[in-house]
Design an enzyme around this catalytic site. Structure first.
Site, PDB file in Angstrom:
ATOM      1  N   ASP A   8       2.254  12.328  -4.536  1.00 29.12           N
ATOM      2  CA  ASP A   8       2.098  11.415  -3.396  1.00 29.12           C
ATOM      3  C   ASP A   8       0.988  10.448  -3.798  1.00 29.12           C
ATOM      4  OD1 ASP A   8       1.497  10.136  -1.031  1.00 29.12           O
ATOM      5  OD2 ASP A   8       0.853  11.947   0.054  1.00 29.12           O
ATOM      6  N   LYS A  69      -2.810   0.408  -3.509  1.00 28.84           N
ATOM      7  CA  LYS A  69      -1.395   0.511  -3.133  1.00 28.84           C
ATOM      8  C   LYS A  69      -0.934  -0.717  -2.338  1.00 28.84           C
ATOM      9  CE  LYS A  69       1.645   3.846  -0.846  1.00 28.84           C
ATOM     10  NZ  LYS A  69       1.692   5.223  -0.370  1.00 28.84           N
TER      11      LYS A  69
END
Ligand code: AMP
Length: 613
Positions: A8, A69
């Site tokens: 993740d 991100k």
């Protein structure tokens, strides 16, 4: 057979896990499973990834990169020290750290990975993620959506119908992390998971809650001391950490204390910071943000053309989804309790590992968590209901766990409170199972603060420690309930046995006898009362001297009623009981007129019944 890593790659934190011997192992380095998605360089030019980078972020923002991100897929460069990097290059540093940690902890080499991305990521963002994996030396065998991974984690053993086919399920995944929020609706059928709708806000998360708390602390401190802590970088860094810890504490406690000694100085003297944050105040601060997430949830439902009743399951993902108010808001909106029993920080990485296992053909067991099968709480008297059940540990909470909340004395002169512990799902305690009771006696009548803190500690063996503390004095009382998880069954059996005895007209007096104090002038009257519920008796015990004086006539009638119930009254017992309860409720509410009227009615009834005995 090659083991595939499940990763993740989050905005705030990243995690890695694998399947080994059918079980999911989340890699833990130095006691931590979460690796902050932060990259930096120290003054000597050494690369820092994770906690060390995060710790220096406030002091050296020019040497630290957070939330990379958000830039994935964009054609930009970020500066780190004296070099520039692309977002996939920075992400590769995080992925490489996760890979190295996994190899070190599990003593095995890894070259393949499944990496998760938000459902709303476009092709360019997905490609950038794949590239980051490759730069880190990983063959990215699949990129999967985060809500898909979370659903897999809850779905390793999908329900099968009689024909052996798996039952399709519509799942709502609510994901609130540190810096991003998204809500997705997915359809899971025969191991295939399809995203029907996804909405979110890429700039909303737990970090915003920290910021609101930070502002609250700094504003109040400035009011008190005229010092603006925002201008002192070291203080900012310390307060940021302290407010995050306080926020986490507020997920299980009604208040949290922020205490930082020597936070700064003035005129050569140290200044300290000590502030209490109340959960109610905190919830008011963040409410508008949570409301936004509910608006997104509504949009996702609309896009998927579904009504709340058409959702089979709600899964809570992301660290900030542990905030209790969010659970409450979702439950109100959707009419069902959301699932958060699998660690919301870890269920995406675990789902990625399951996907890796499925690709590699490894057998994967069900994700098992120890949870409470029933809600545990206490009896409180609320404005609406004198039999109100106040839950502390909700059903499906992973154990061990600790939860506390604050309650209030009914009136200032109250010297004693009864803490009666119940197990069940009904909001009326009479419909639940009583599993223990104790008293907190000797409460201060001088103290202006009527707060009583009640704490539940449930351990892995189902042993429940309940503590009640008067907040102003520290006066404490406690009880241990030995088998809080299965007590219900035992109690239910006992109740049924009694019911059966009554059906067969076996009058087992002993089982129905209660000992009760109905007089406040230290004269204890012992009554054998069948059919009077314990609550009523404990309410009588809790009346203040003032209430005894004000309602002496009404209480005389109540006592007469109780004596008749304990005597040979065989008919109209329910009417008498009911009437007593109504009088007690009127007394609790301070409604003299109603109490008087009801007691006159009861007196008439008792007169009539007495005559007919
Ligand atoms: P994630 O991005 O999913 O790792 O979530 C990180 C965010 O969750 C941070 O803002 C944390 O402070 C927050 N968080 C972690 N645990 C809790 C908790 N028990 N209650 C509220 N927020 C939490």
């Amino acid at each position: 057979m090659e083991t595939i890593l499940g990763i993740d790659l989050g905005t705030t934190n990243s995690e890695v896990s694998v399947i080994r011997d059918k079980e999911i192992i989340v890699v833990e380095k130095d006691g931590r499973k979460l690796l902050p998605s932060v990259v930096g360089v120290d003054p000597a030019g050494n690369l820092l990834v994770g906690h060390t980078a995060r710790n220096q972020a406030i002091l050296y923002p020019e040497r630290t990169i957070k939330s990379i991100k958000r830039l994935m897929g964009e054609n930009v460069k970020v500066k780190l020290g004296n070099r520039e990097y692309s977002p996939p290059e920075i992400s590769a540093m995080i992925l490489k750290t996760l890979k190295t940690n996994a190899e070190e902890i599990l003593s095995q080499k890894f070259s393949k990975a499944v990496i998760t991305v938000p459902a709303f990521f476009n092709d360019t963002q997905r490609e950038a993620t794949r590239l980051a994996g490759e730069l880190a030396g990983l063959n990215v065998v699949r990129i999967i959506n985060e809500p898909t991974a979370a659903s897999l984690c809850y779905e390793t053993d999908p329900d099968s119908n009689s024909t052996g086919e798996s039952k399709p399920e519509t799942i709502l995944v609510y994901d609130l992390g540190g810096g991003t929020f998204d809500v997705s609706i997915v359809r899971a059928e025969a191991g295939v998971i399809e995203v029907l709708a996804s909405h979110g806000d890429t700039h909303l998360g737990g970090d915003d809650f920290d910021q609101l708390l930070f502002d609250h602390v700094c504003d109040n401190y400035k009011k008190l001391t005229k010092v603006d802590l925002r201008e002192i970088p070291v203080a900012v860094s310390r307060i940021m950490q302290a407010v995050e810890a306080a926020k986490i504490e507020l997920s299980t406690s009604p208040f949290a204390i922020i205490k930082e000694e020597f936070i700064t100085g003035r005129d050569g003297l140290p200044l300290h910071l000590e502030m209490e944050i109340d959960r109610g105040d905190y919830e008011r601060m963040i409410f508008h943000l949570l409301d936004k997430t509910i608006a997104c949830l509504n949009e996702a439902l609309e896009d998927a053309n579904l009504r709340p009743s058409e959702i089979d399951k709600i899964i809570m993902v992301g660290g900030a989804s542990r905030t209790p108010l969010i659970h409450e808001l979702i439950e109100n909106r959707m009419g069902m309790t959301p699932h958060g029993e699998i660690d919301p920080d870890l269920c995406v990485t675990m789902g990625a590992a399951i996907q890796g296992g499925l690709i590699a053909g490894t057998e994967v067991g069900r994700v098992l968590v120890d949870i409470t099968p029933h809600t545990l709480g206490i009896h409180v008297i609320s404005d609406e209901n004198i039999y109100h059940f106040a839950p502390l540990i909700k059903r499906n909470t992973p154990i061990p766990c600790r939860k506390s909340d604050v309650y209030y004395k009914t009136f200032k002169e109250q010297k004693t409170v009864a803490v009666t512990i119940y197990q069940g799902e009904h909001n009326d305690v009479r419909q639940n199972m009583c599993i223990g009771e104790f008293w907190l006696e000797g409460l201060s009548v001088e103290s202006a603060s009527p707060e009583i803190l009640c704490q539940f500690d449930l351990d892995i063996n189902g042993i429940l420690h309940v503590t009640a503390i008067e907040k102003s004095t520290g006066l404490t009382s406690e009880i241990v309930v030995e088998n809080a998880l299965s007590a219900r069954e035992h109690k239910a059996n006992e109740n049924f046995k009694n019911e059966l005895k009554q059906l067969f007209h076996e009058n087992d007096e002993a089982a129905l006898v209660s000992e009760v104090r109905v007089s406040k002038d230290d004269k204890i009257e012992e009554l054998s009362i069948s059919g009077v519920d314990d609550l009523l008796l404990s309410q009588l015990n809790q009346l203040s001297s003032e209430q005894y004086a004000t309602y002496s006539e009404e209480l005389k009638t109540v006592r007469k009623g109780l004596k008749m119930l304990g005597g040979n009254l065989k008919t109209n017992t329910e009417d008498v009981n009911d009437s007593i309860k109504k009088i007690m409720a009127a007394i609790q509410q301070g409604n003299k007129e109603t109490a008087k009227k009801l007691s006159a009615e009861l007196d008439d009834l008792l007169y009539y019944l007495d005559d007919s005995l």
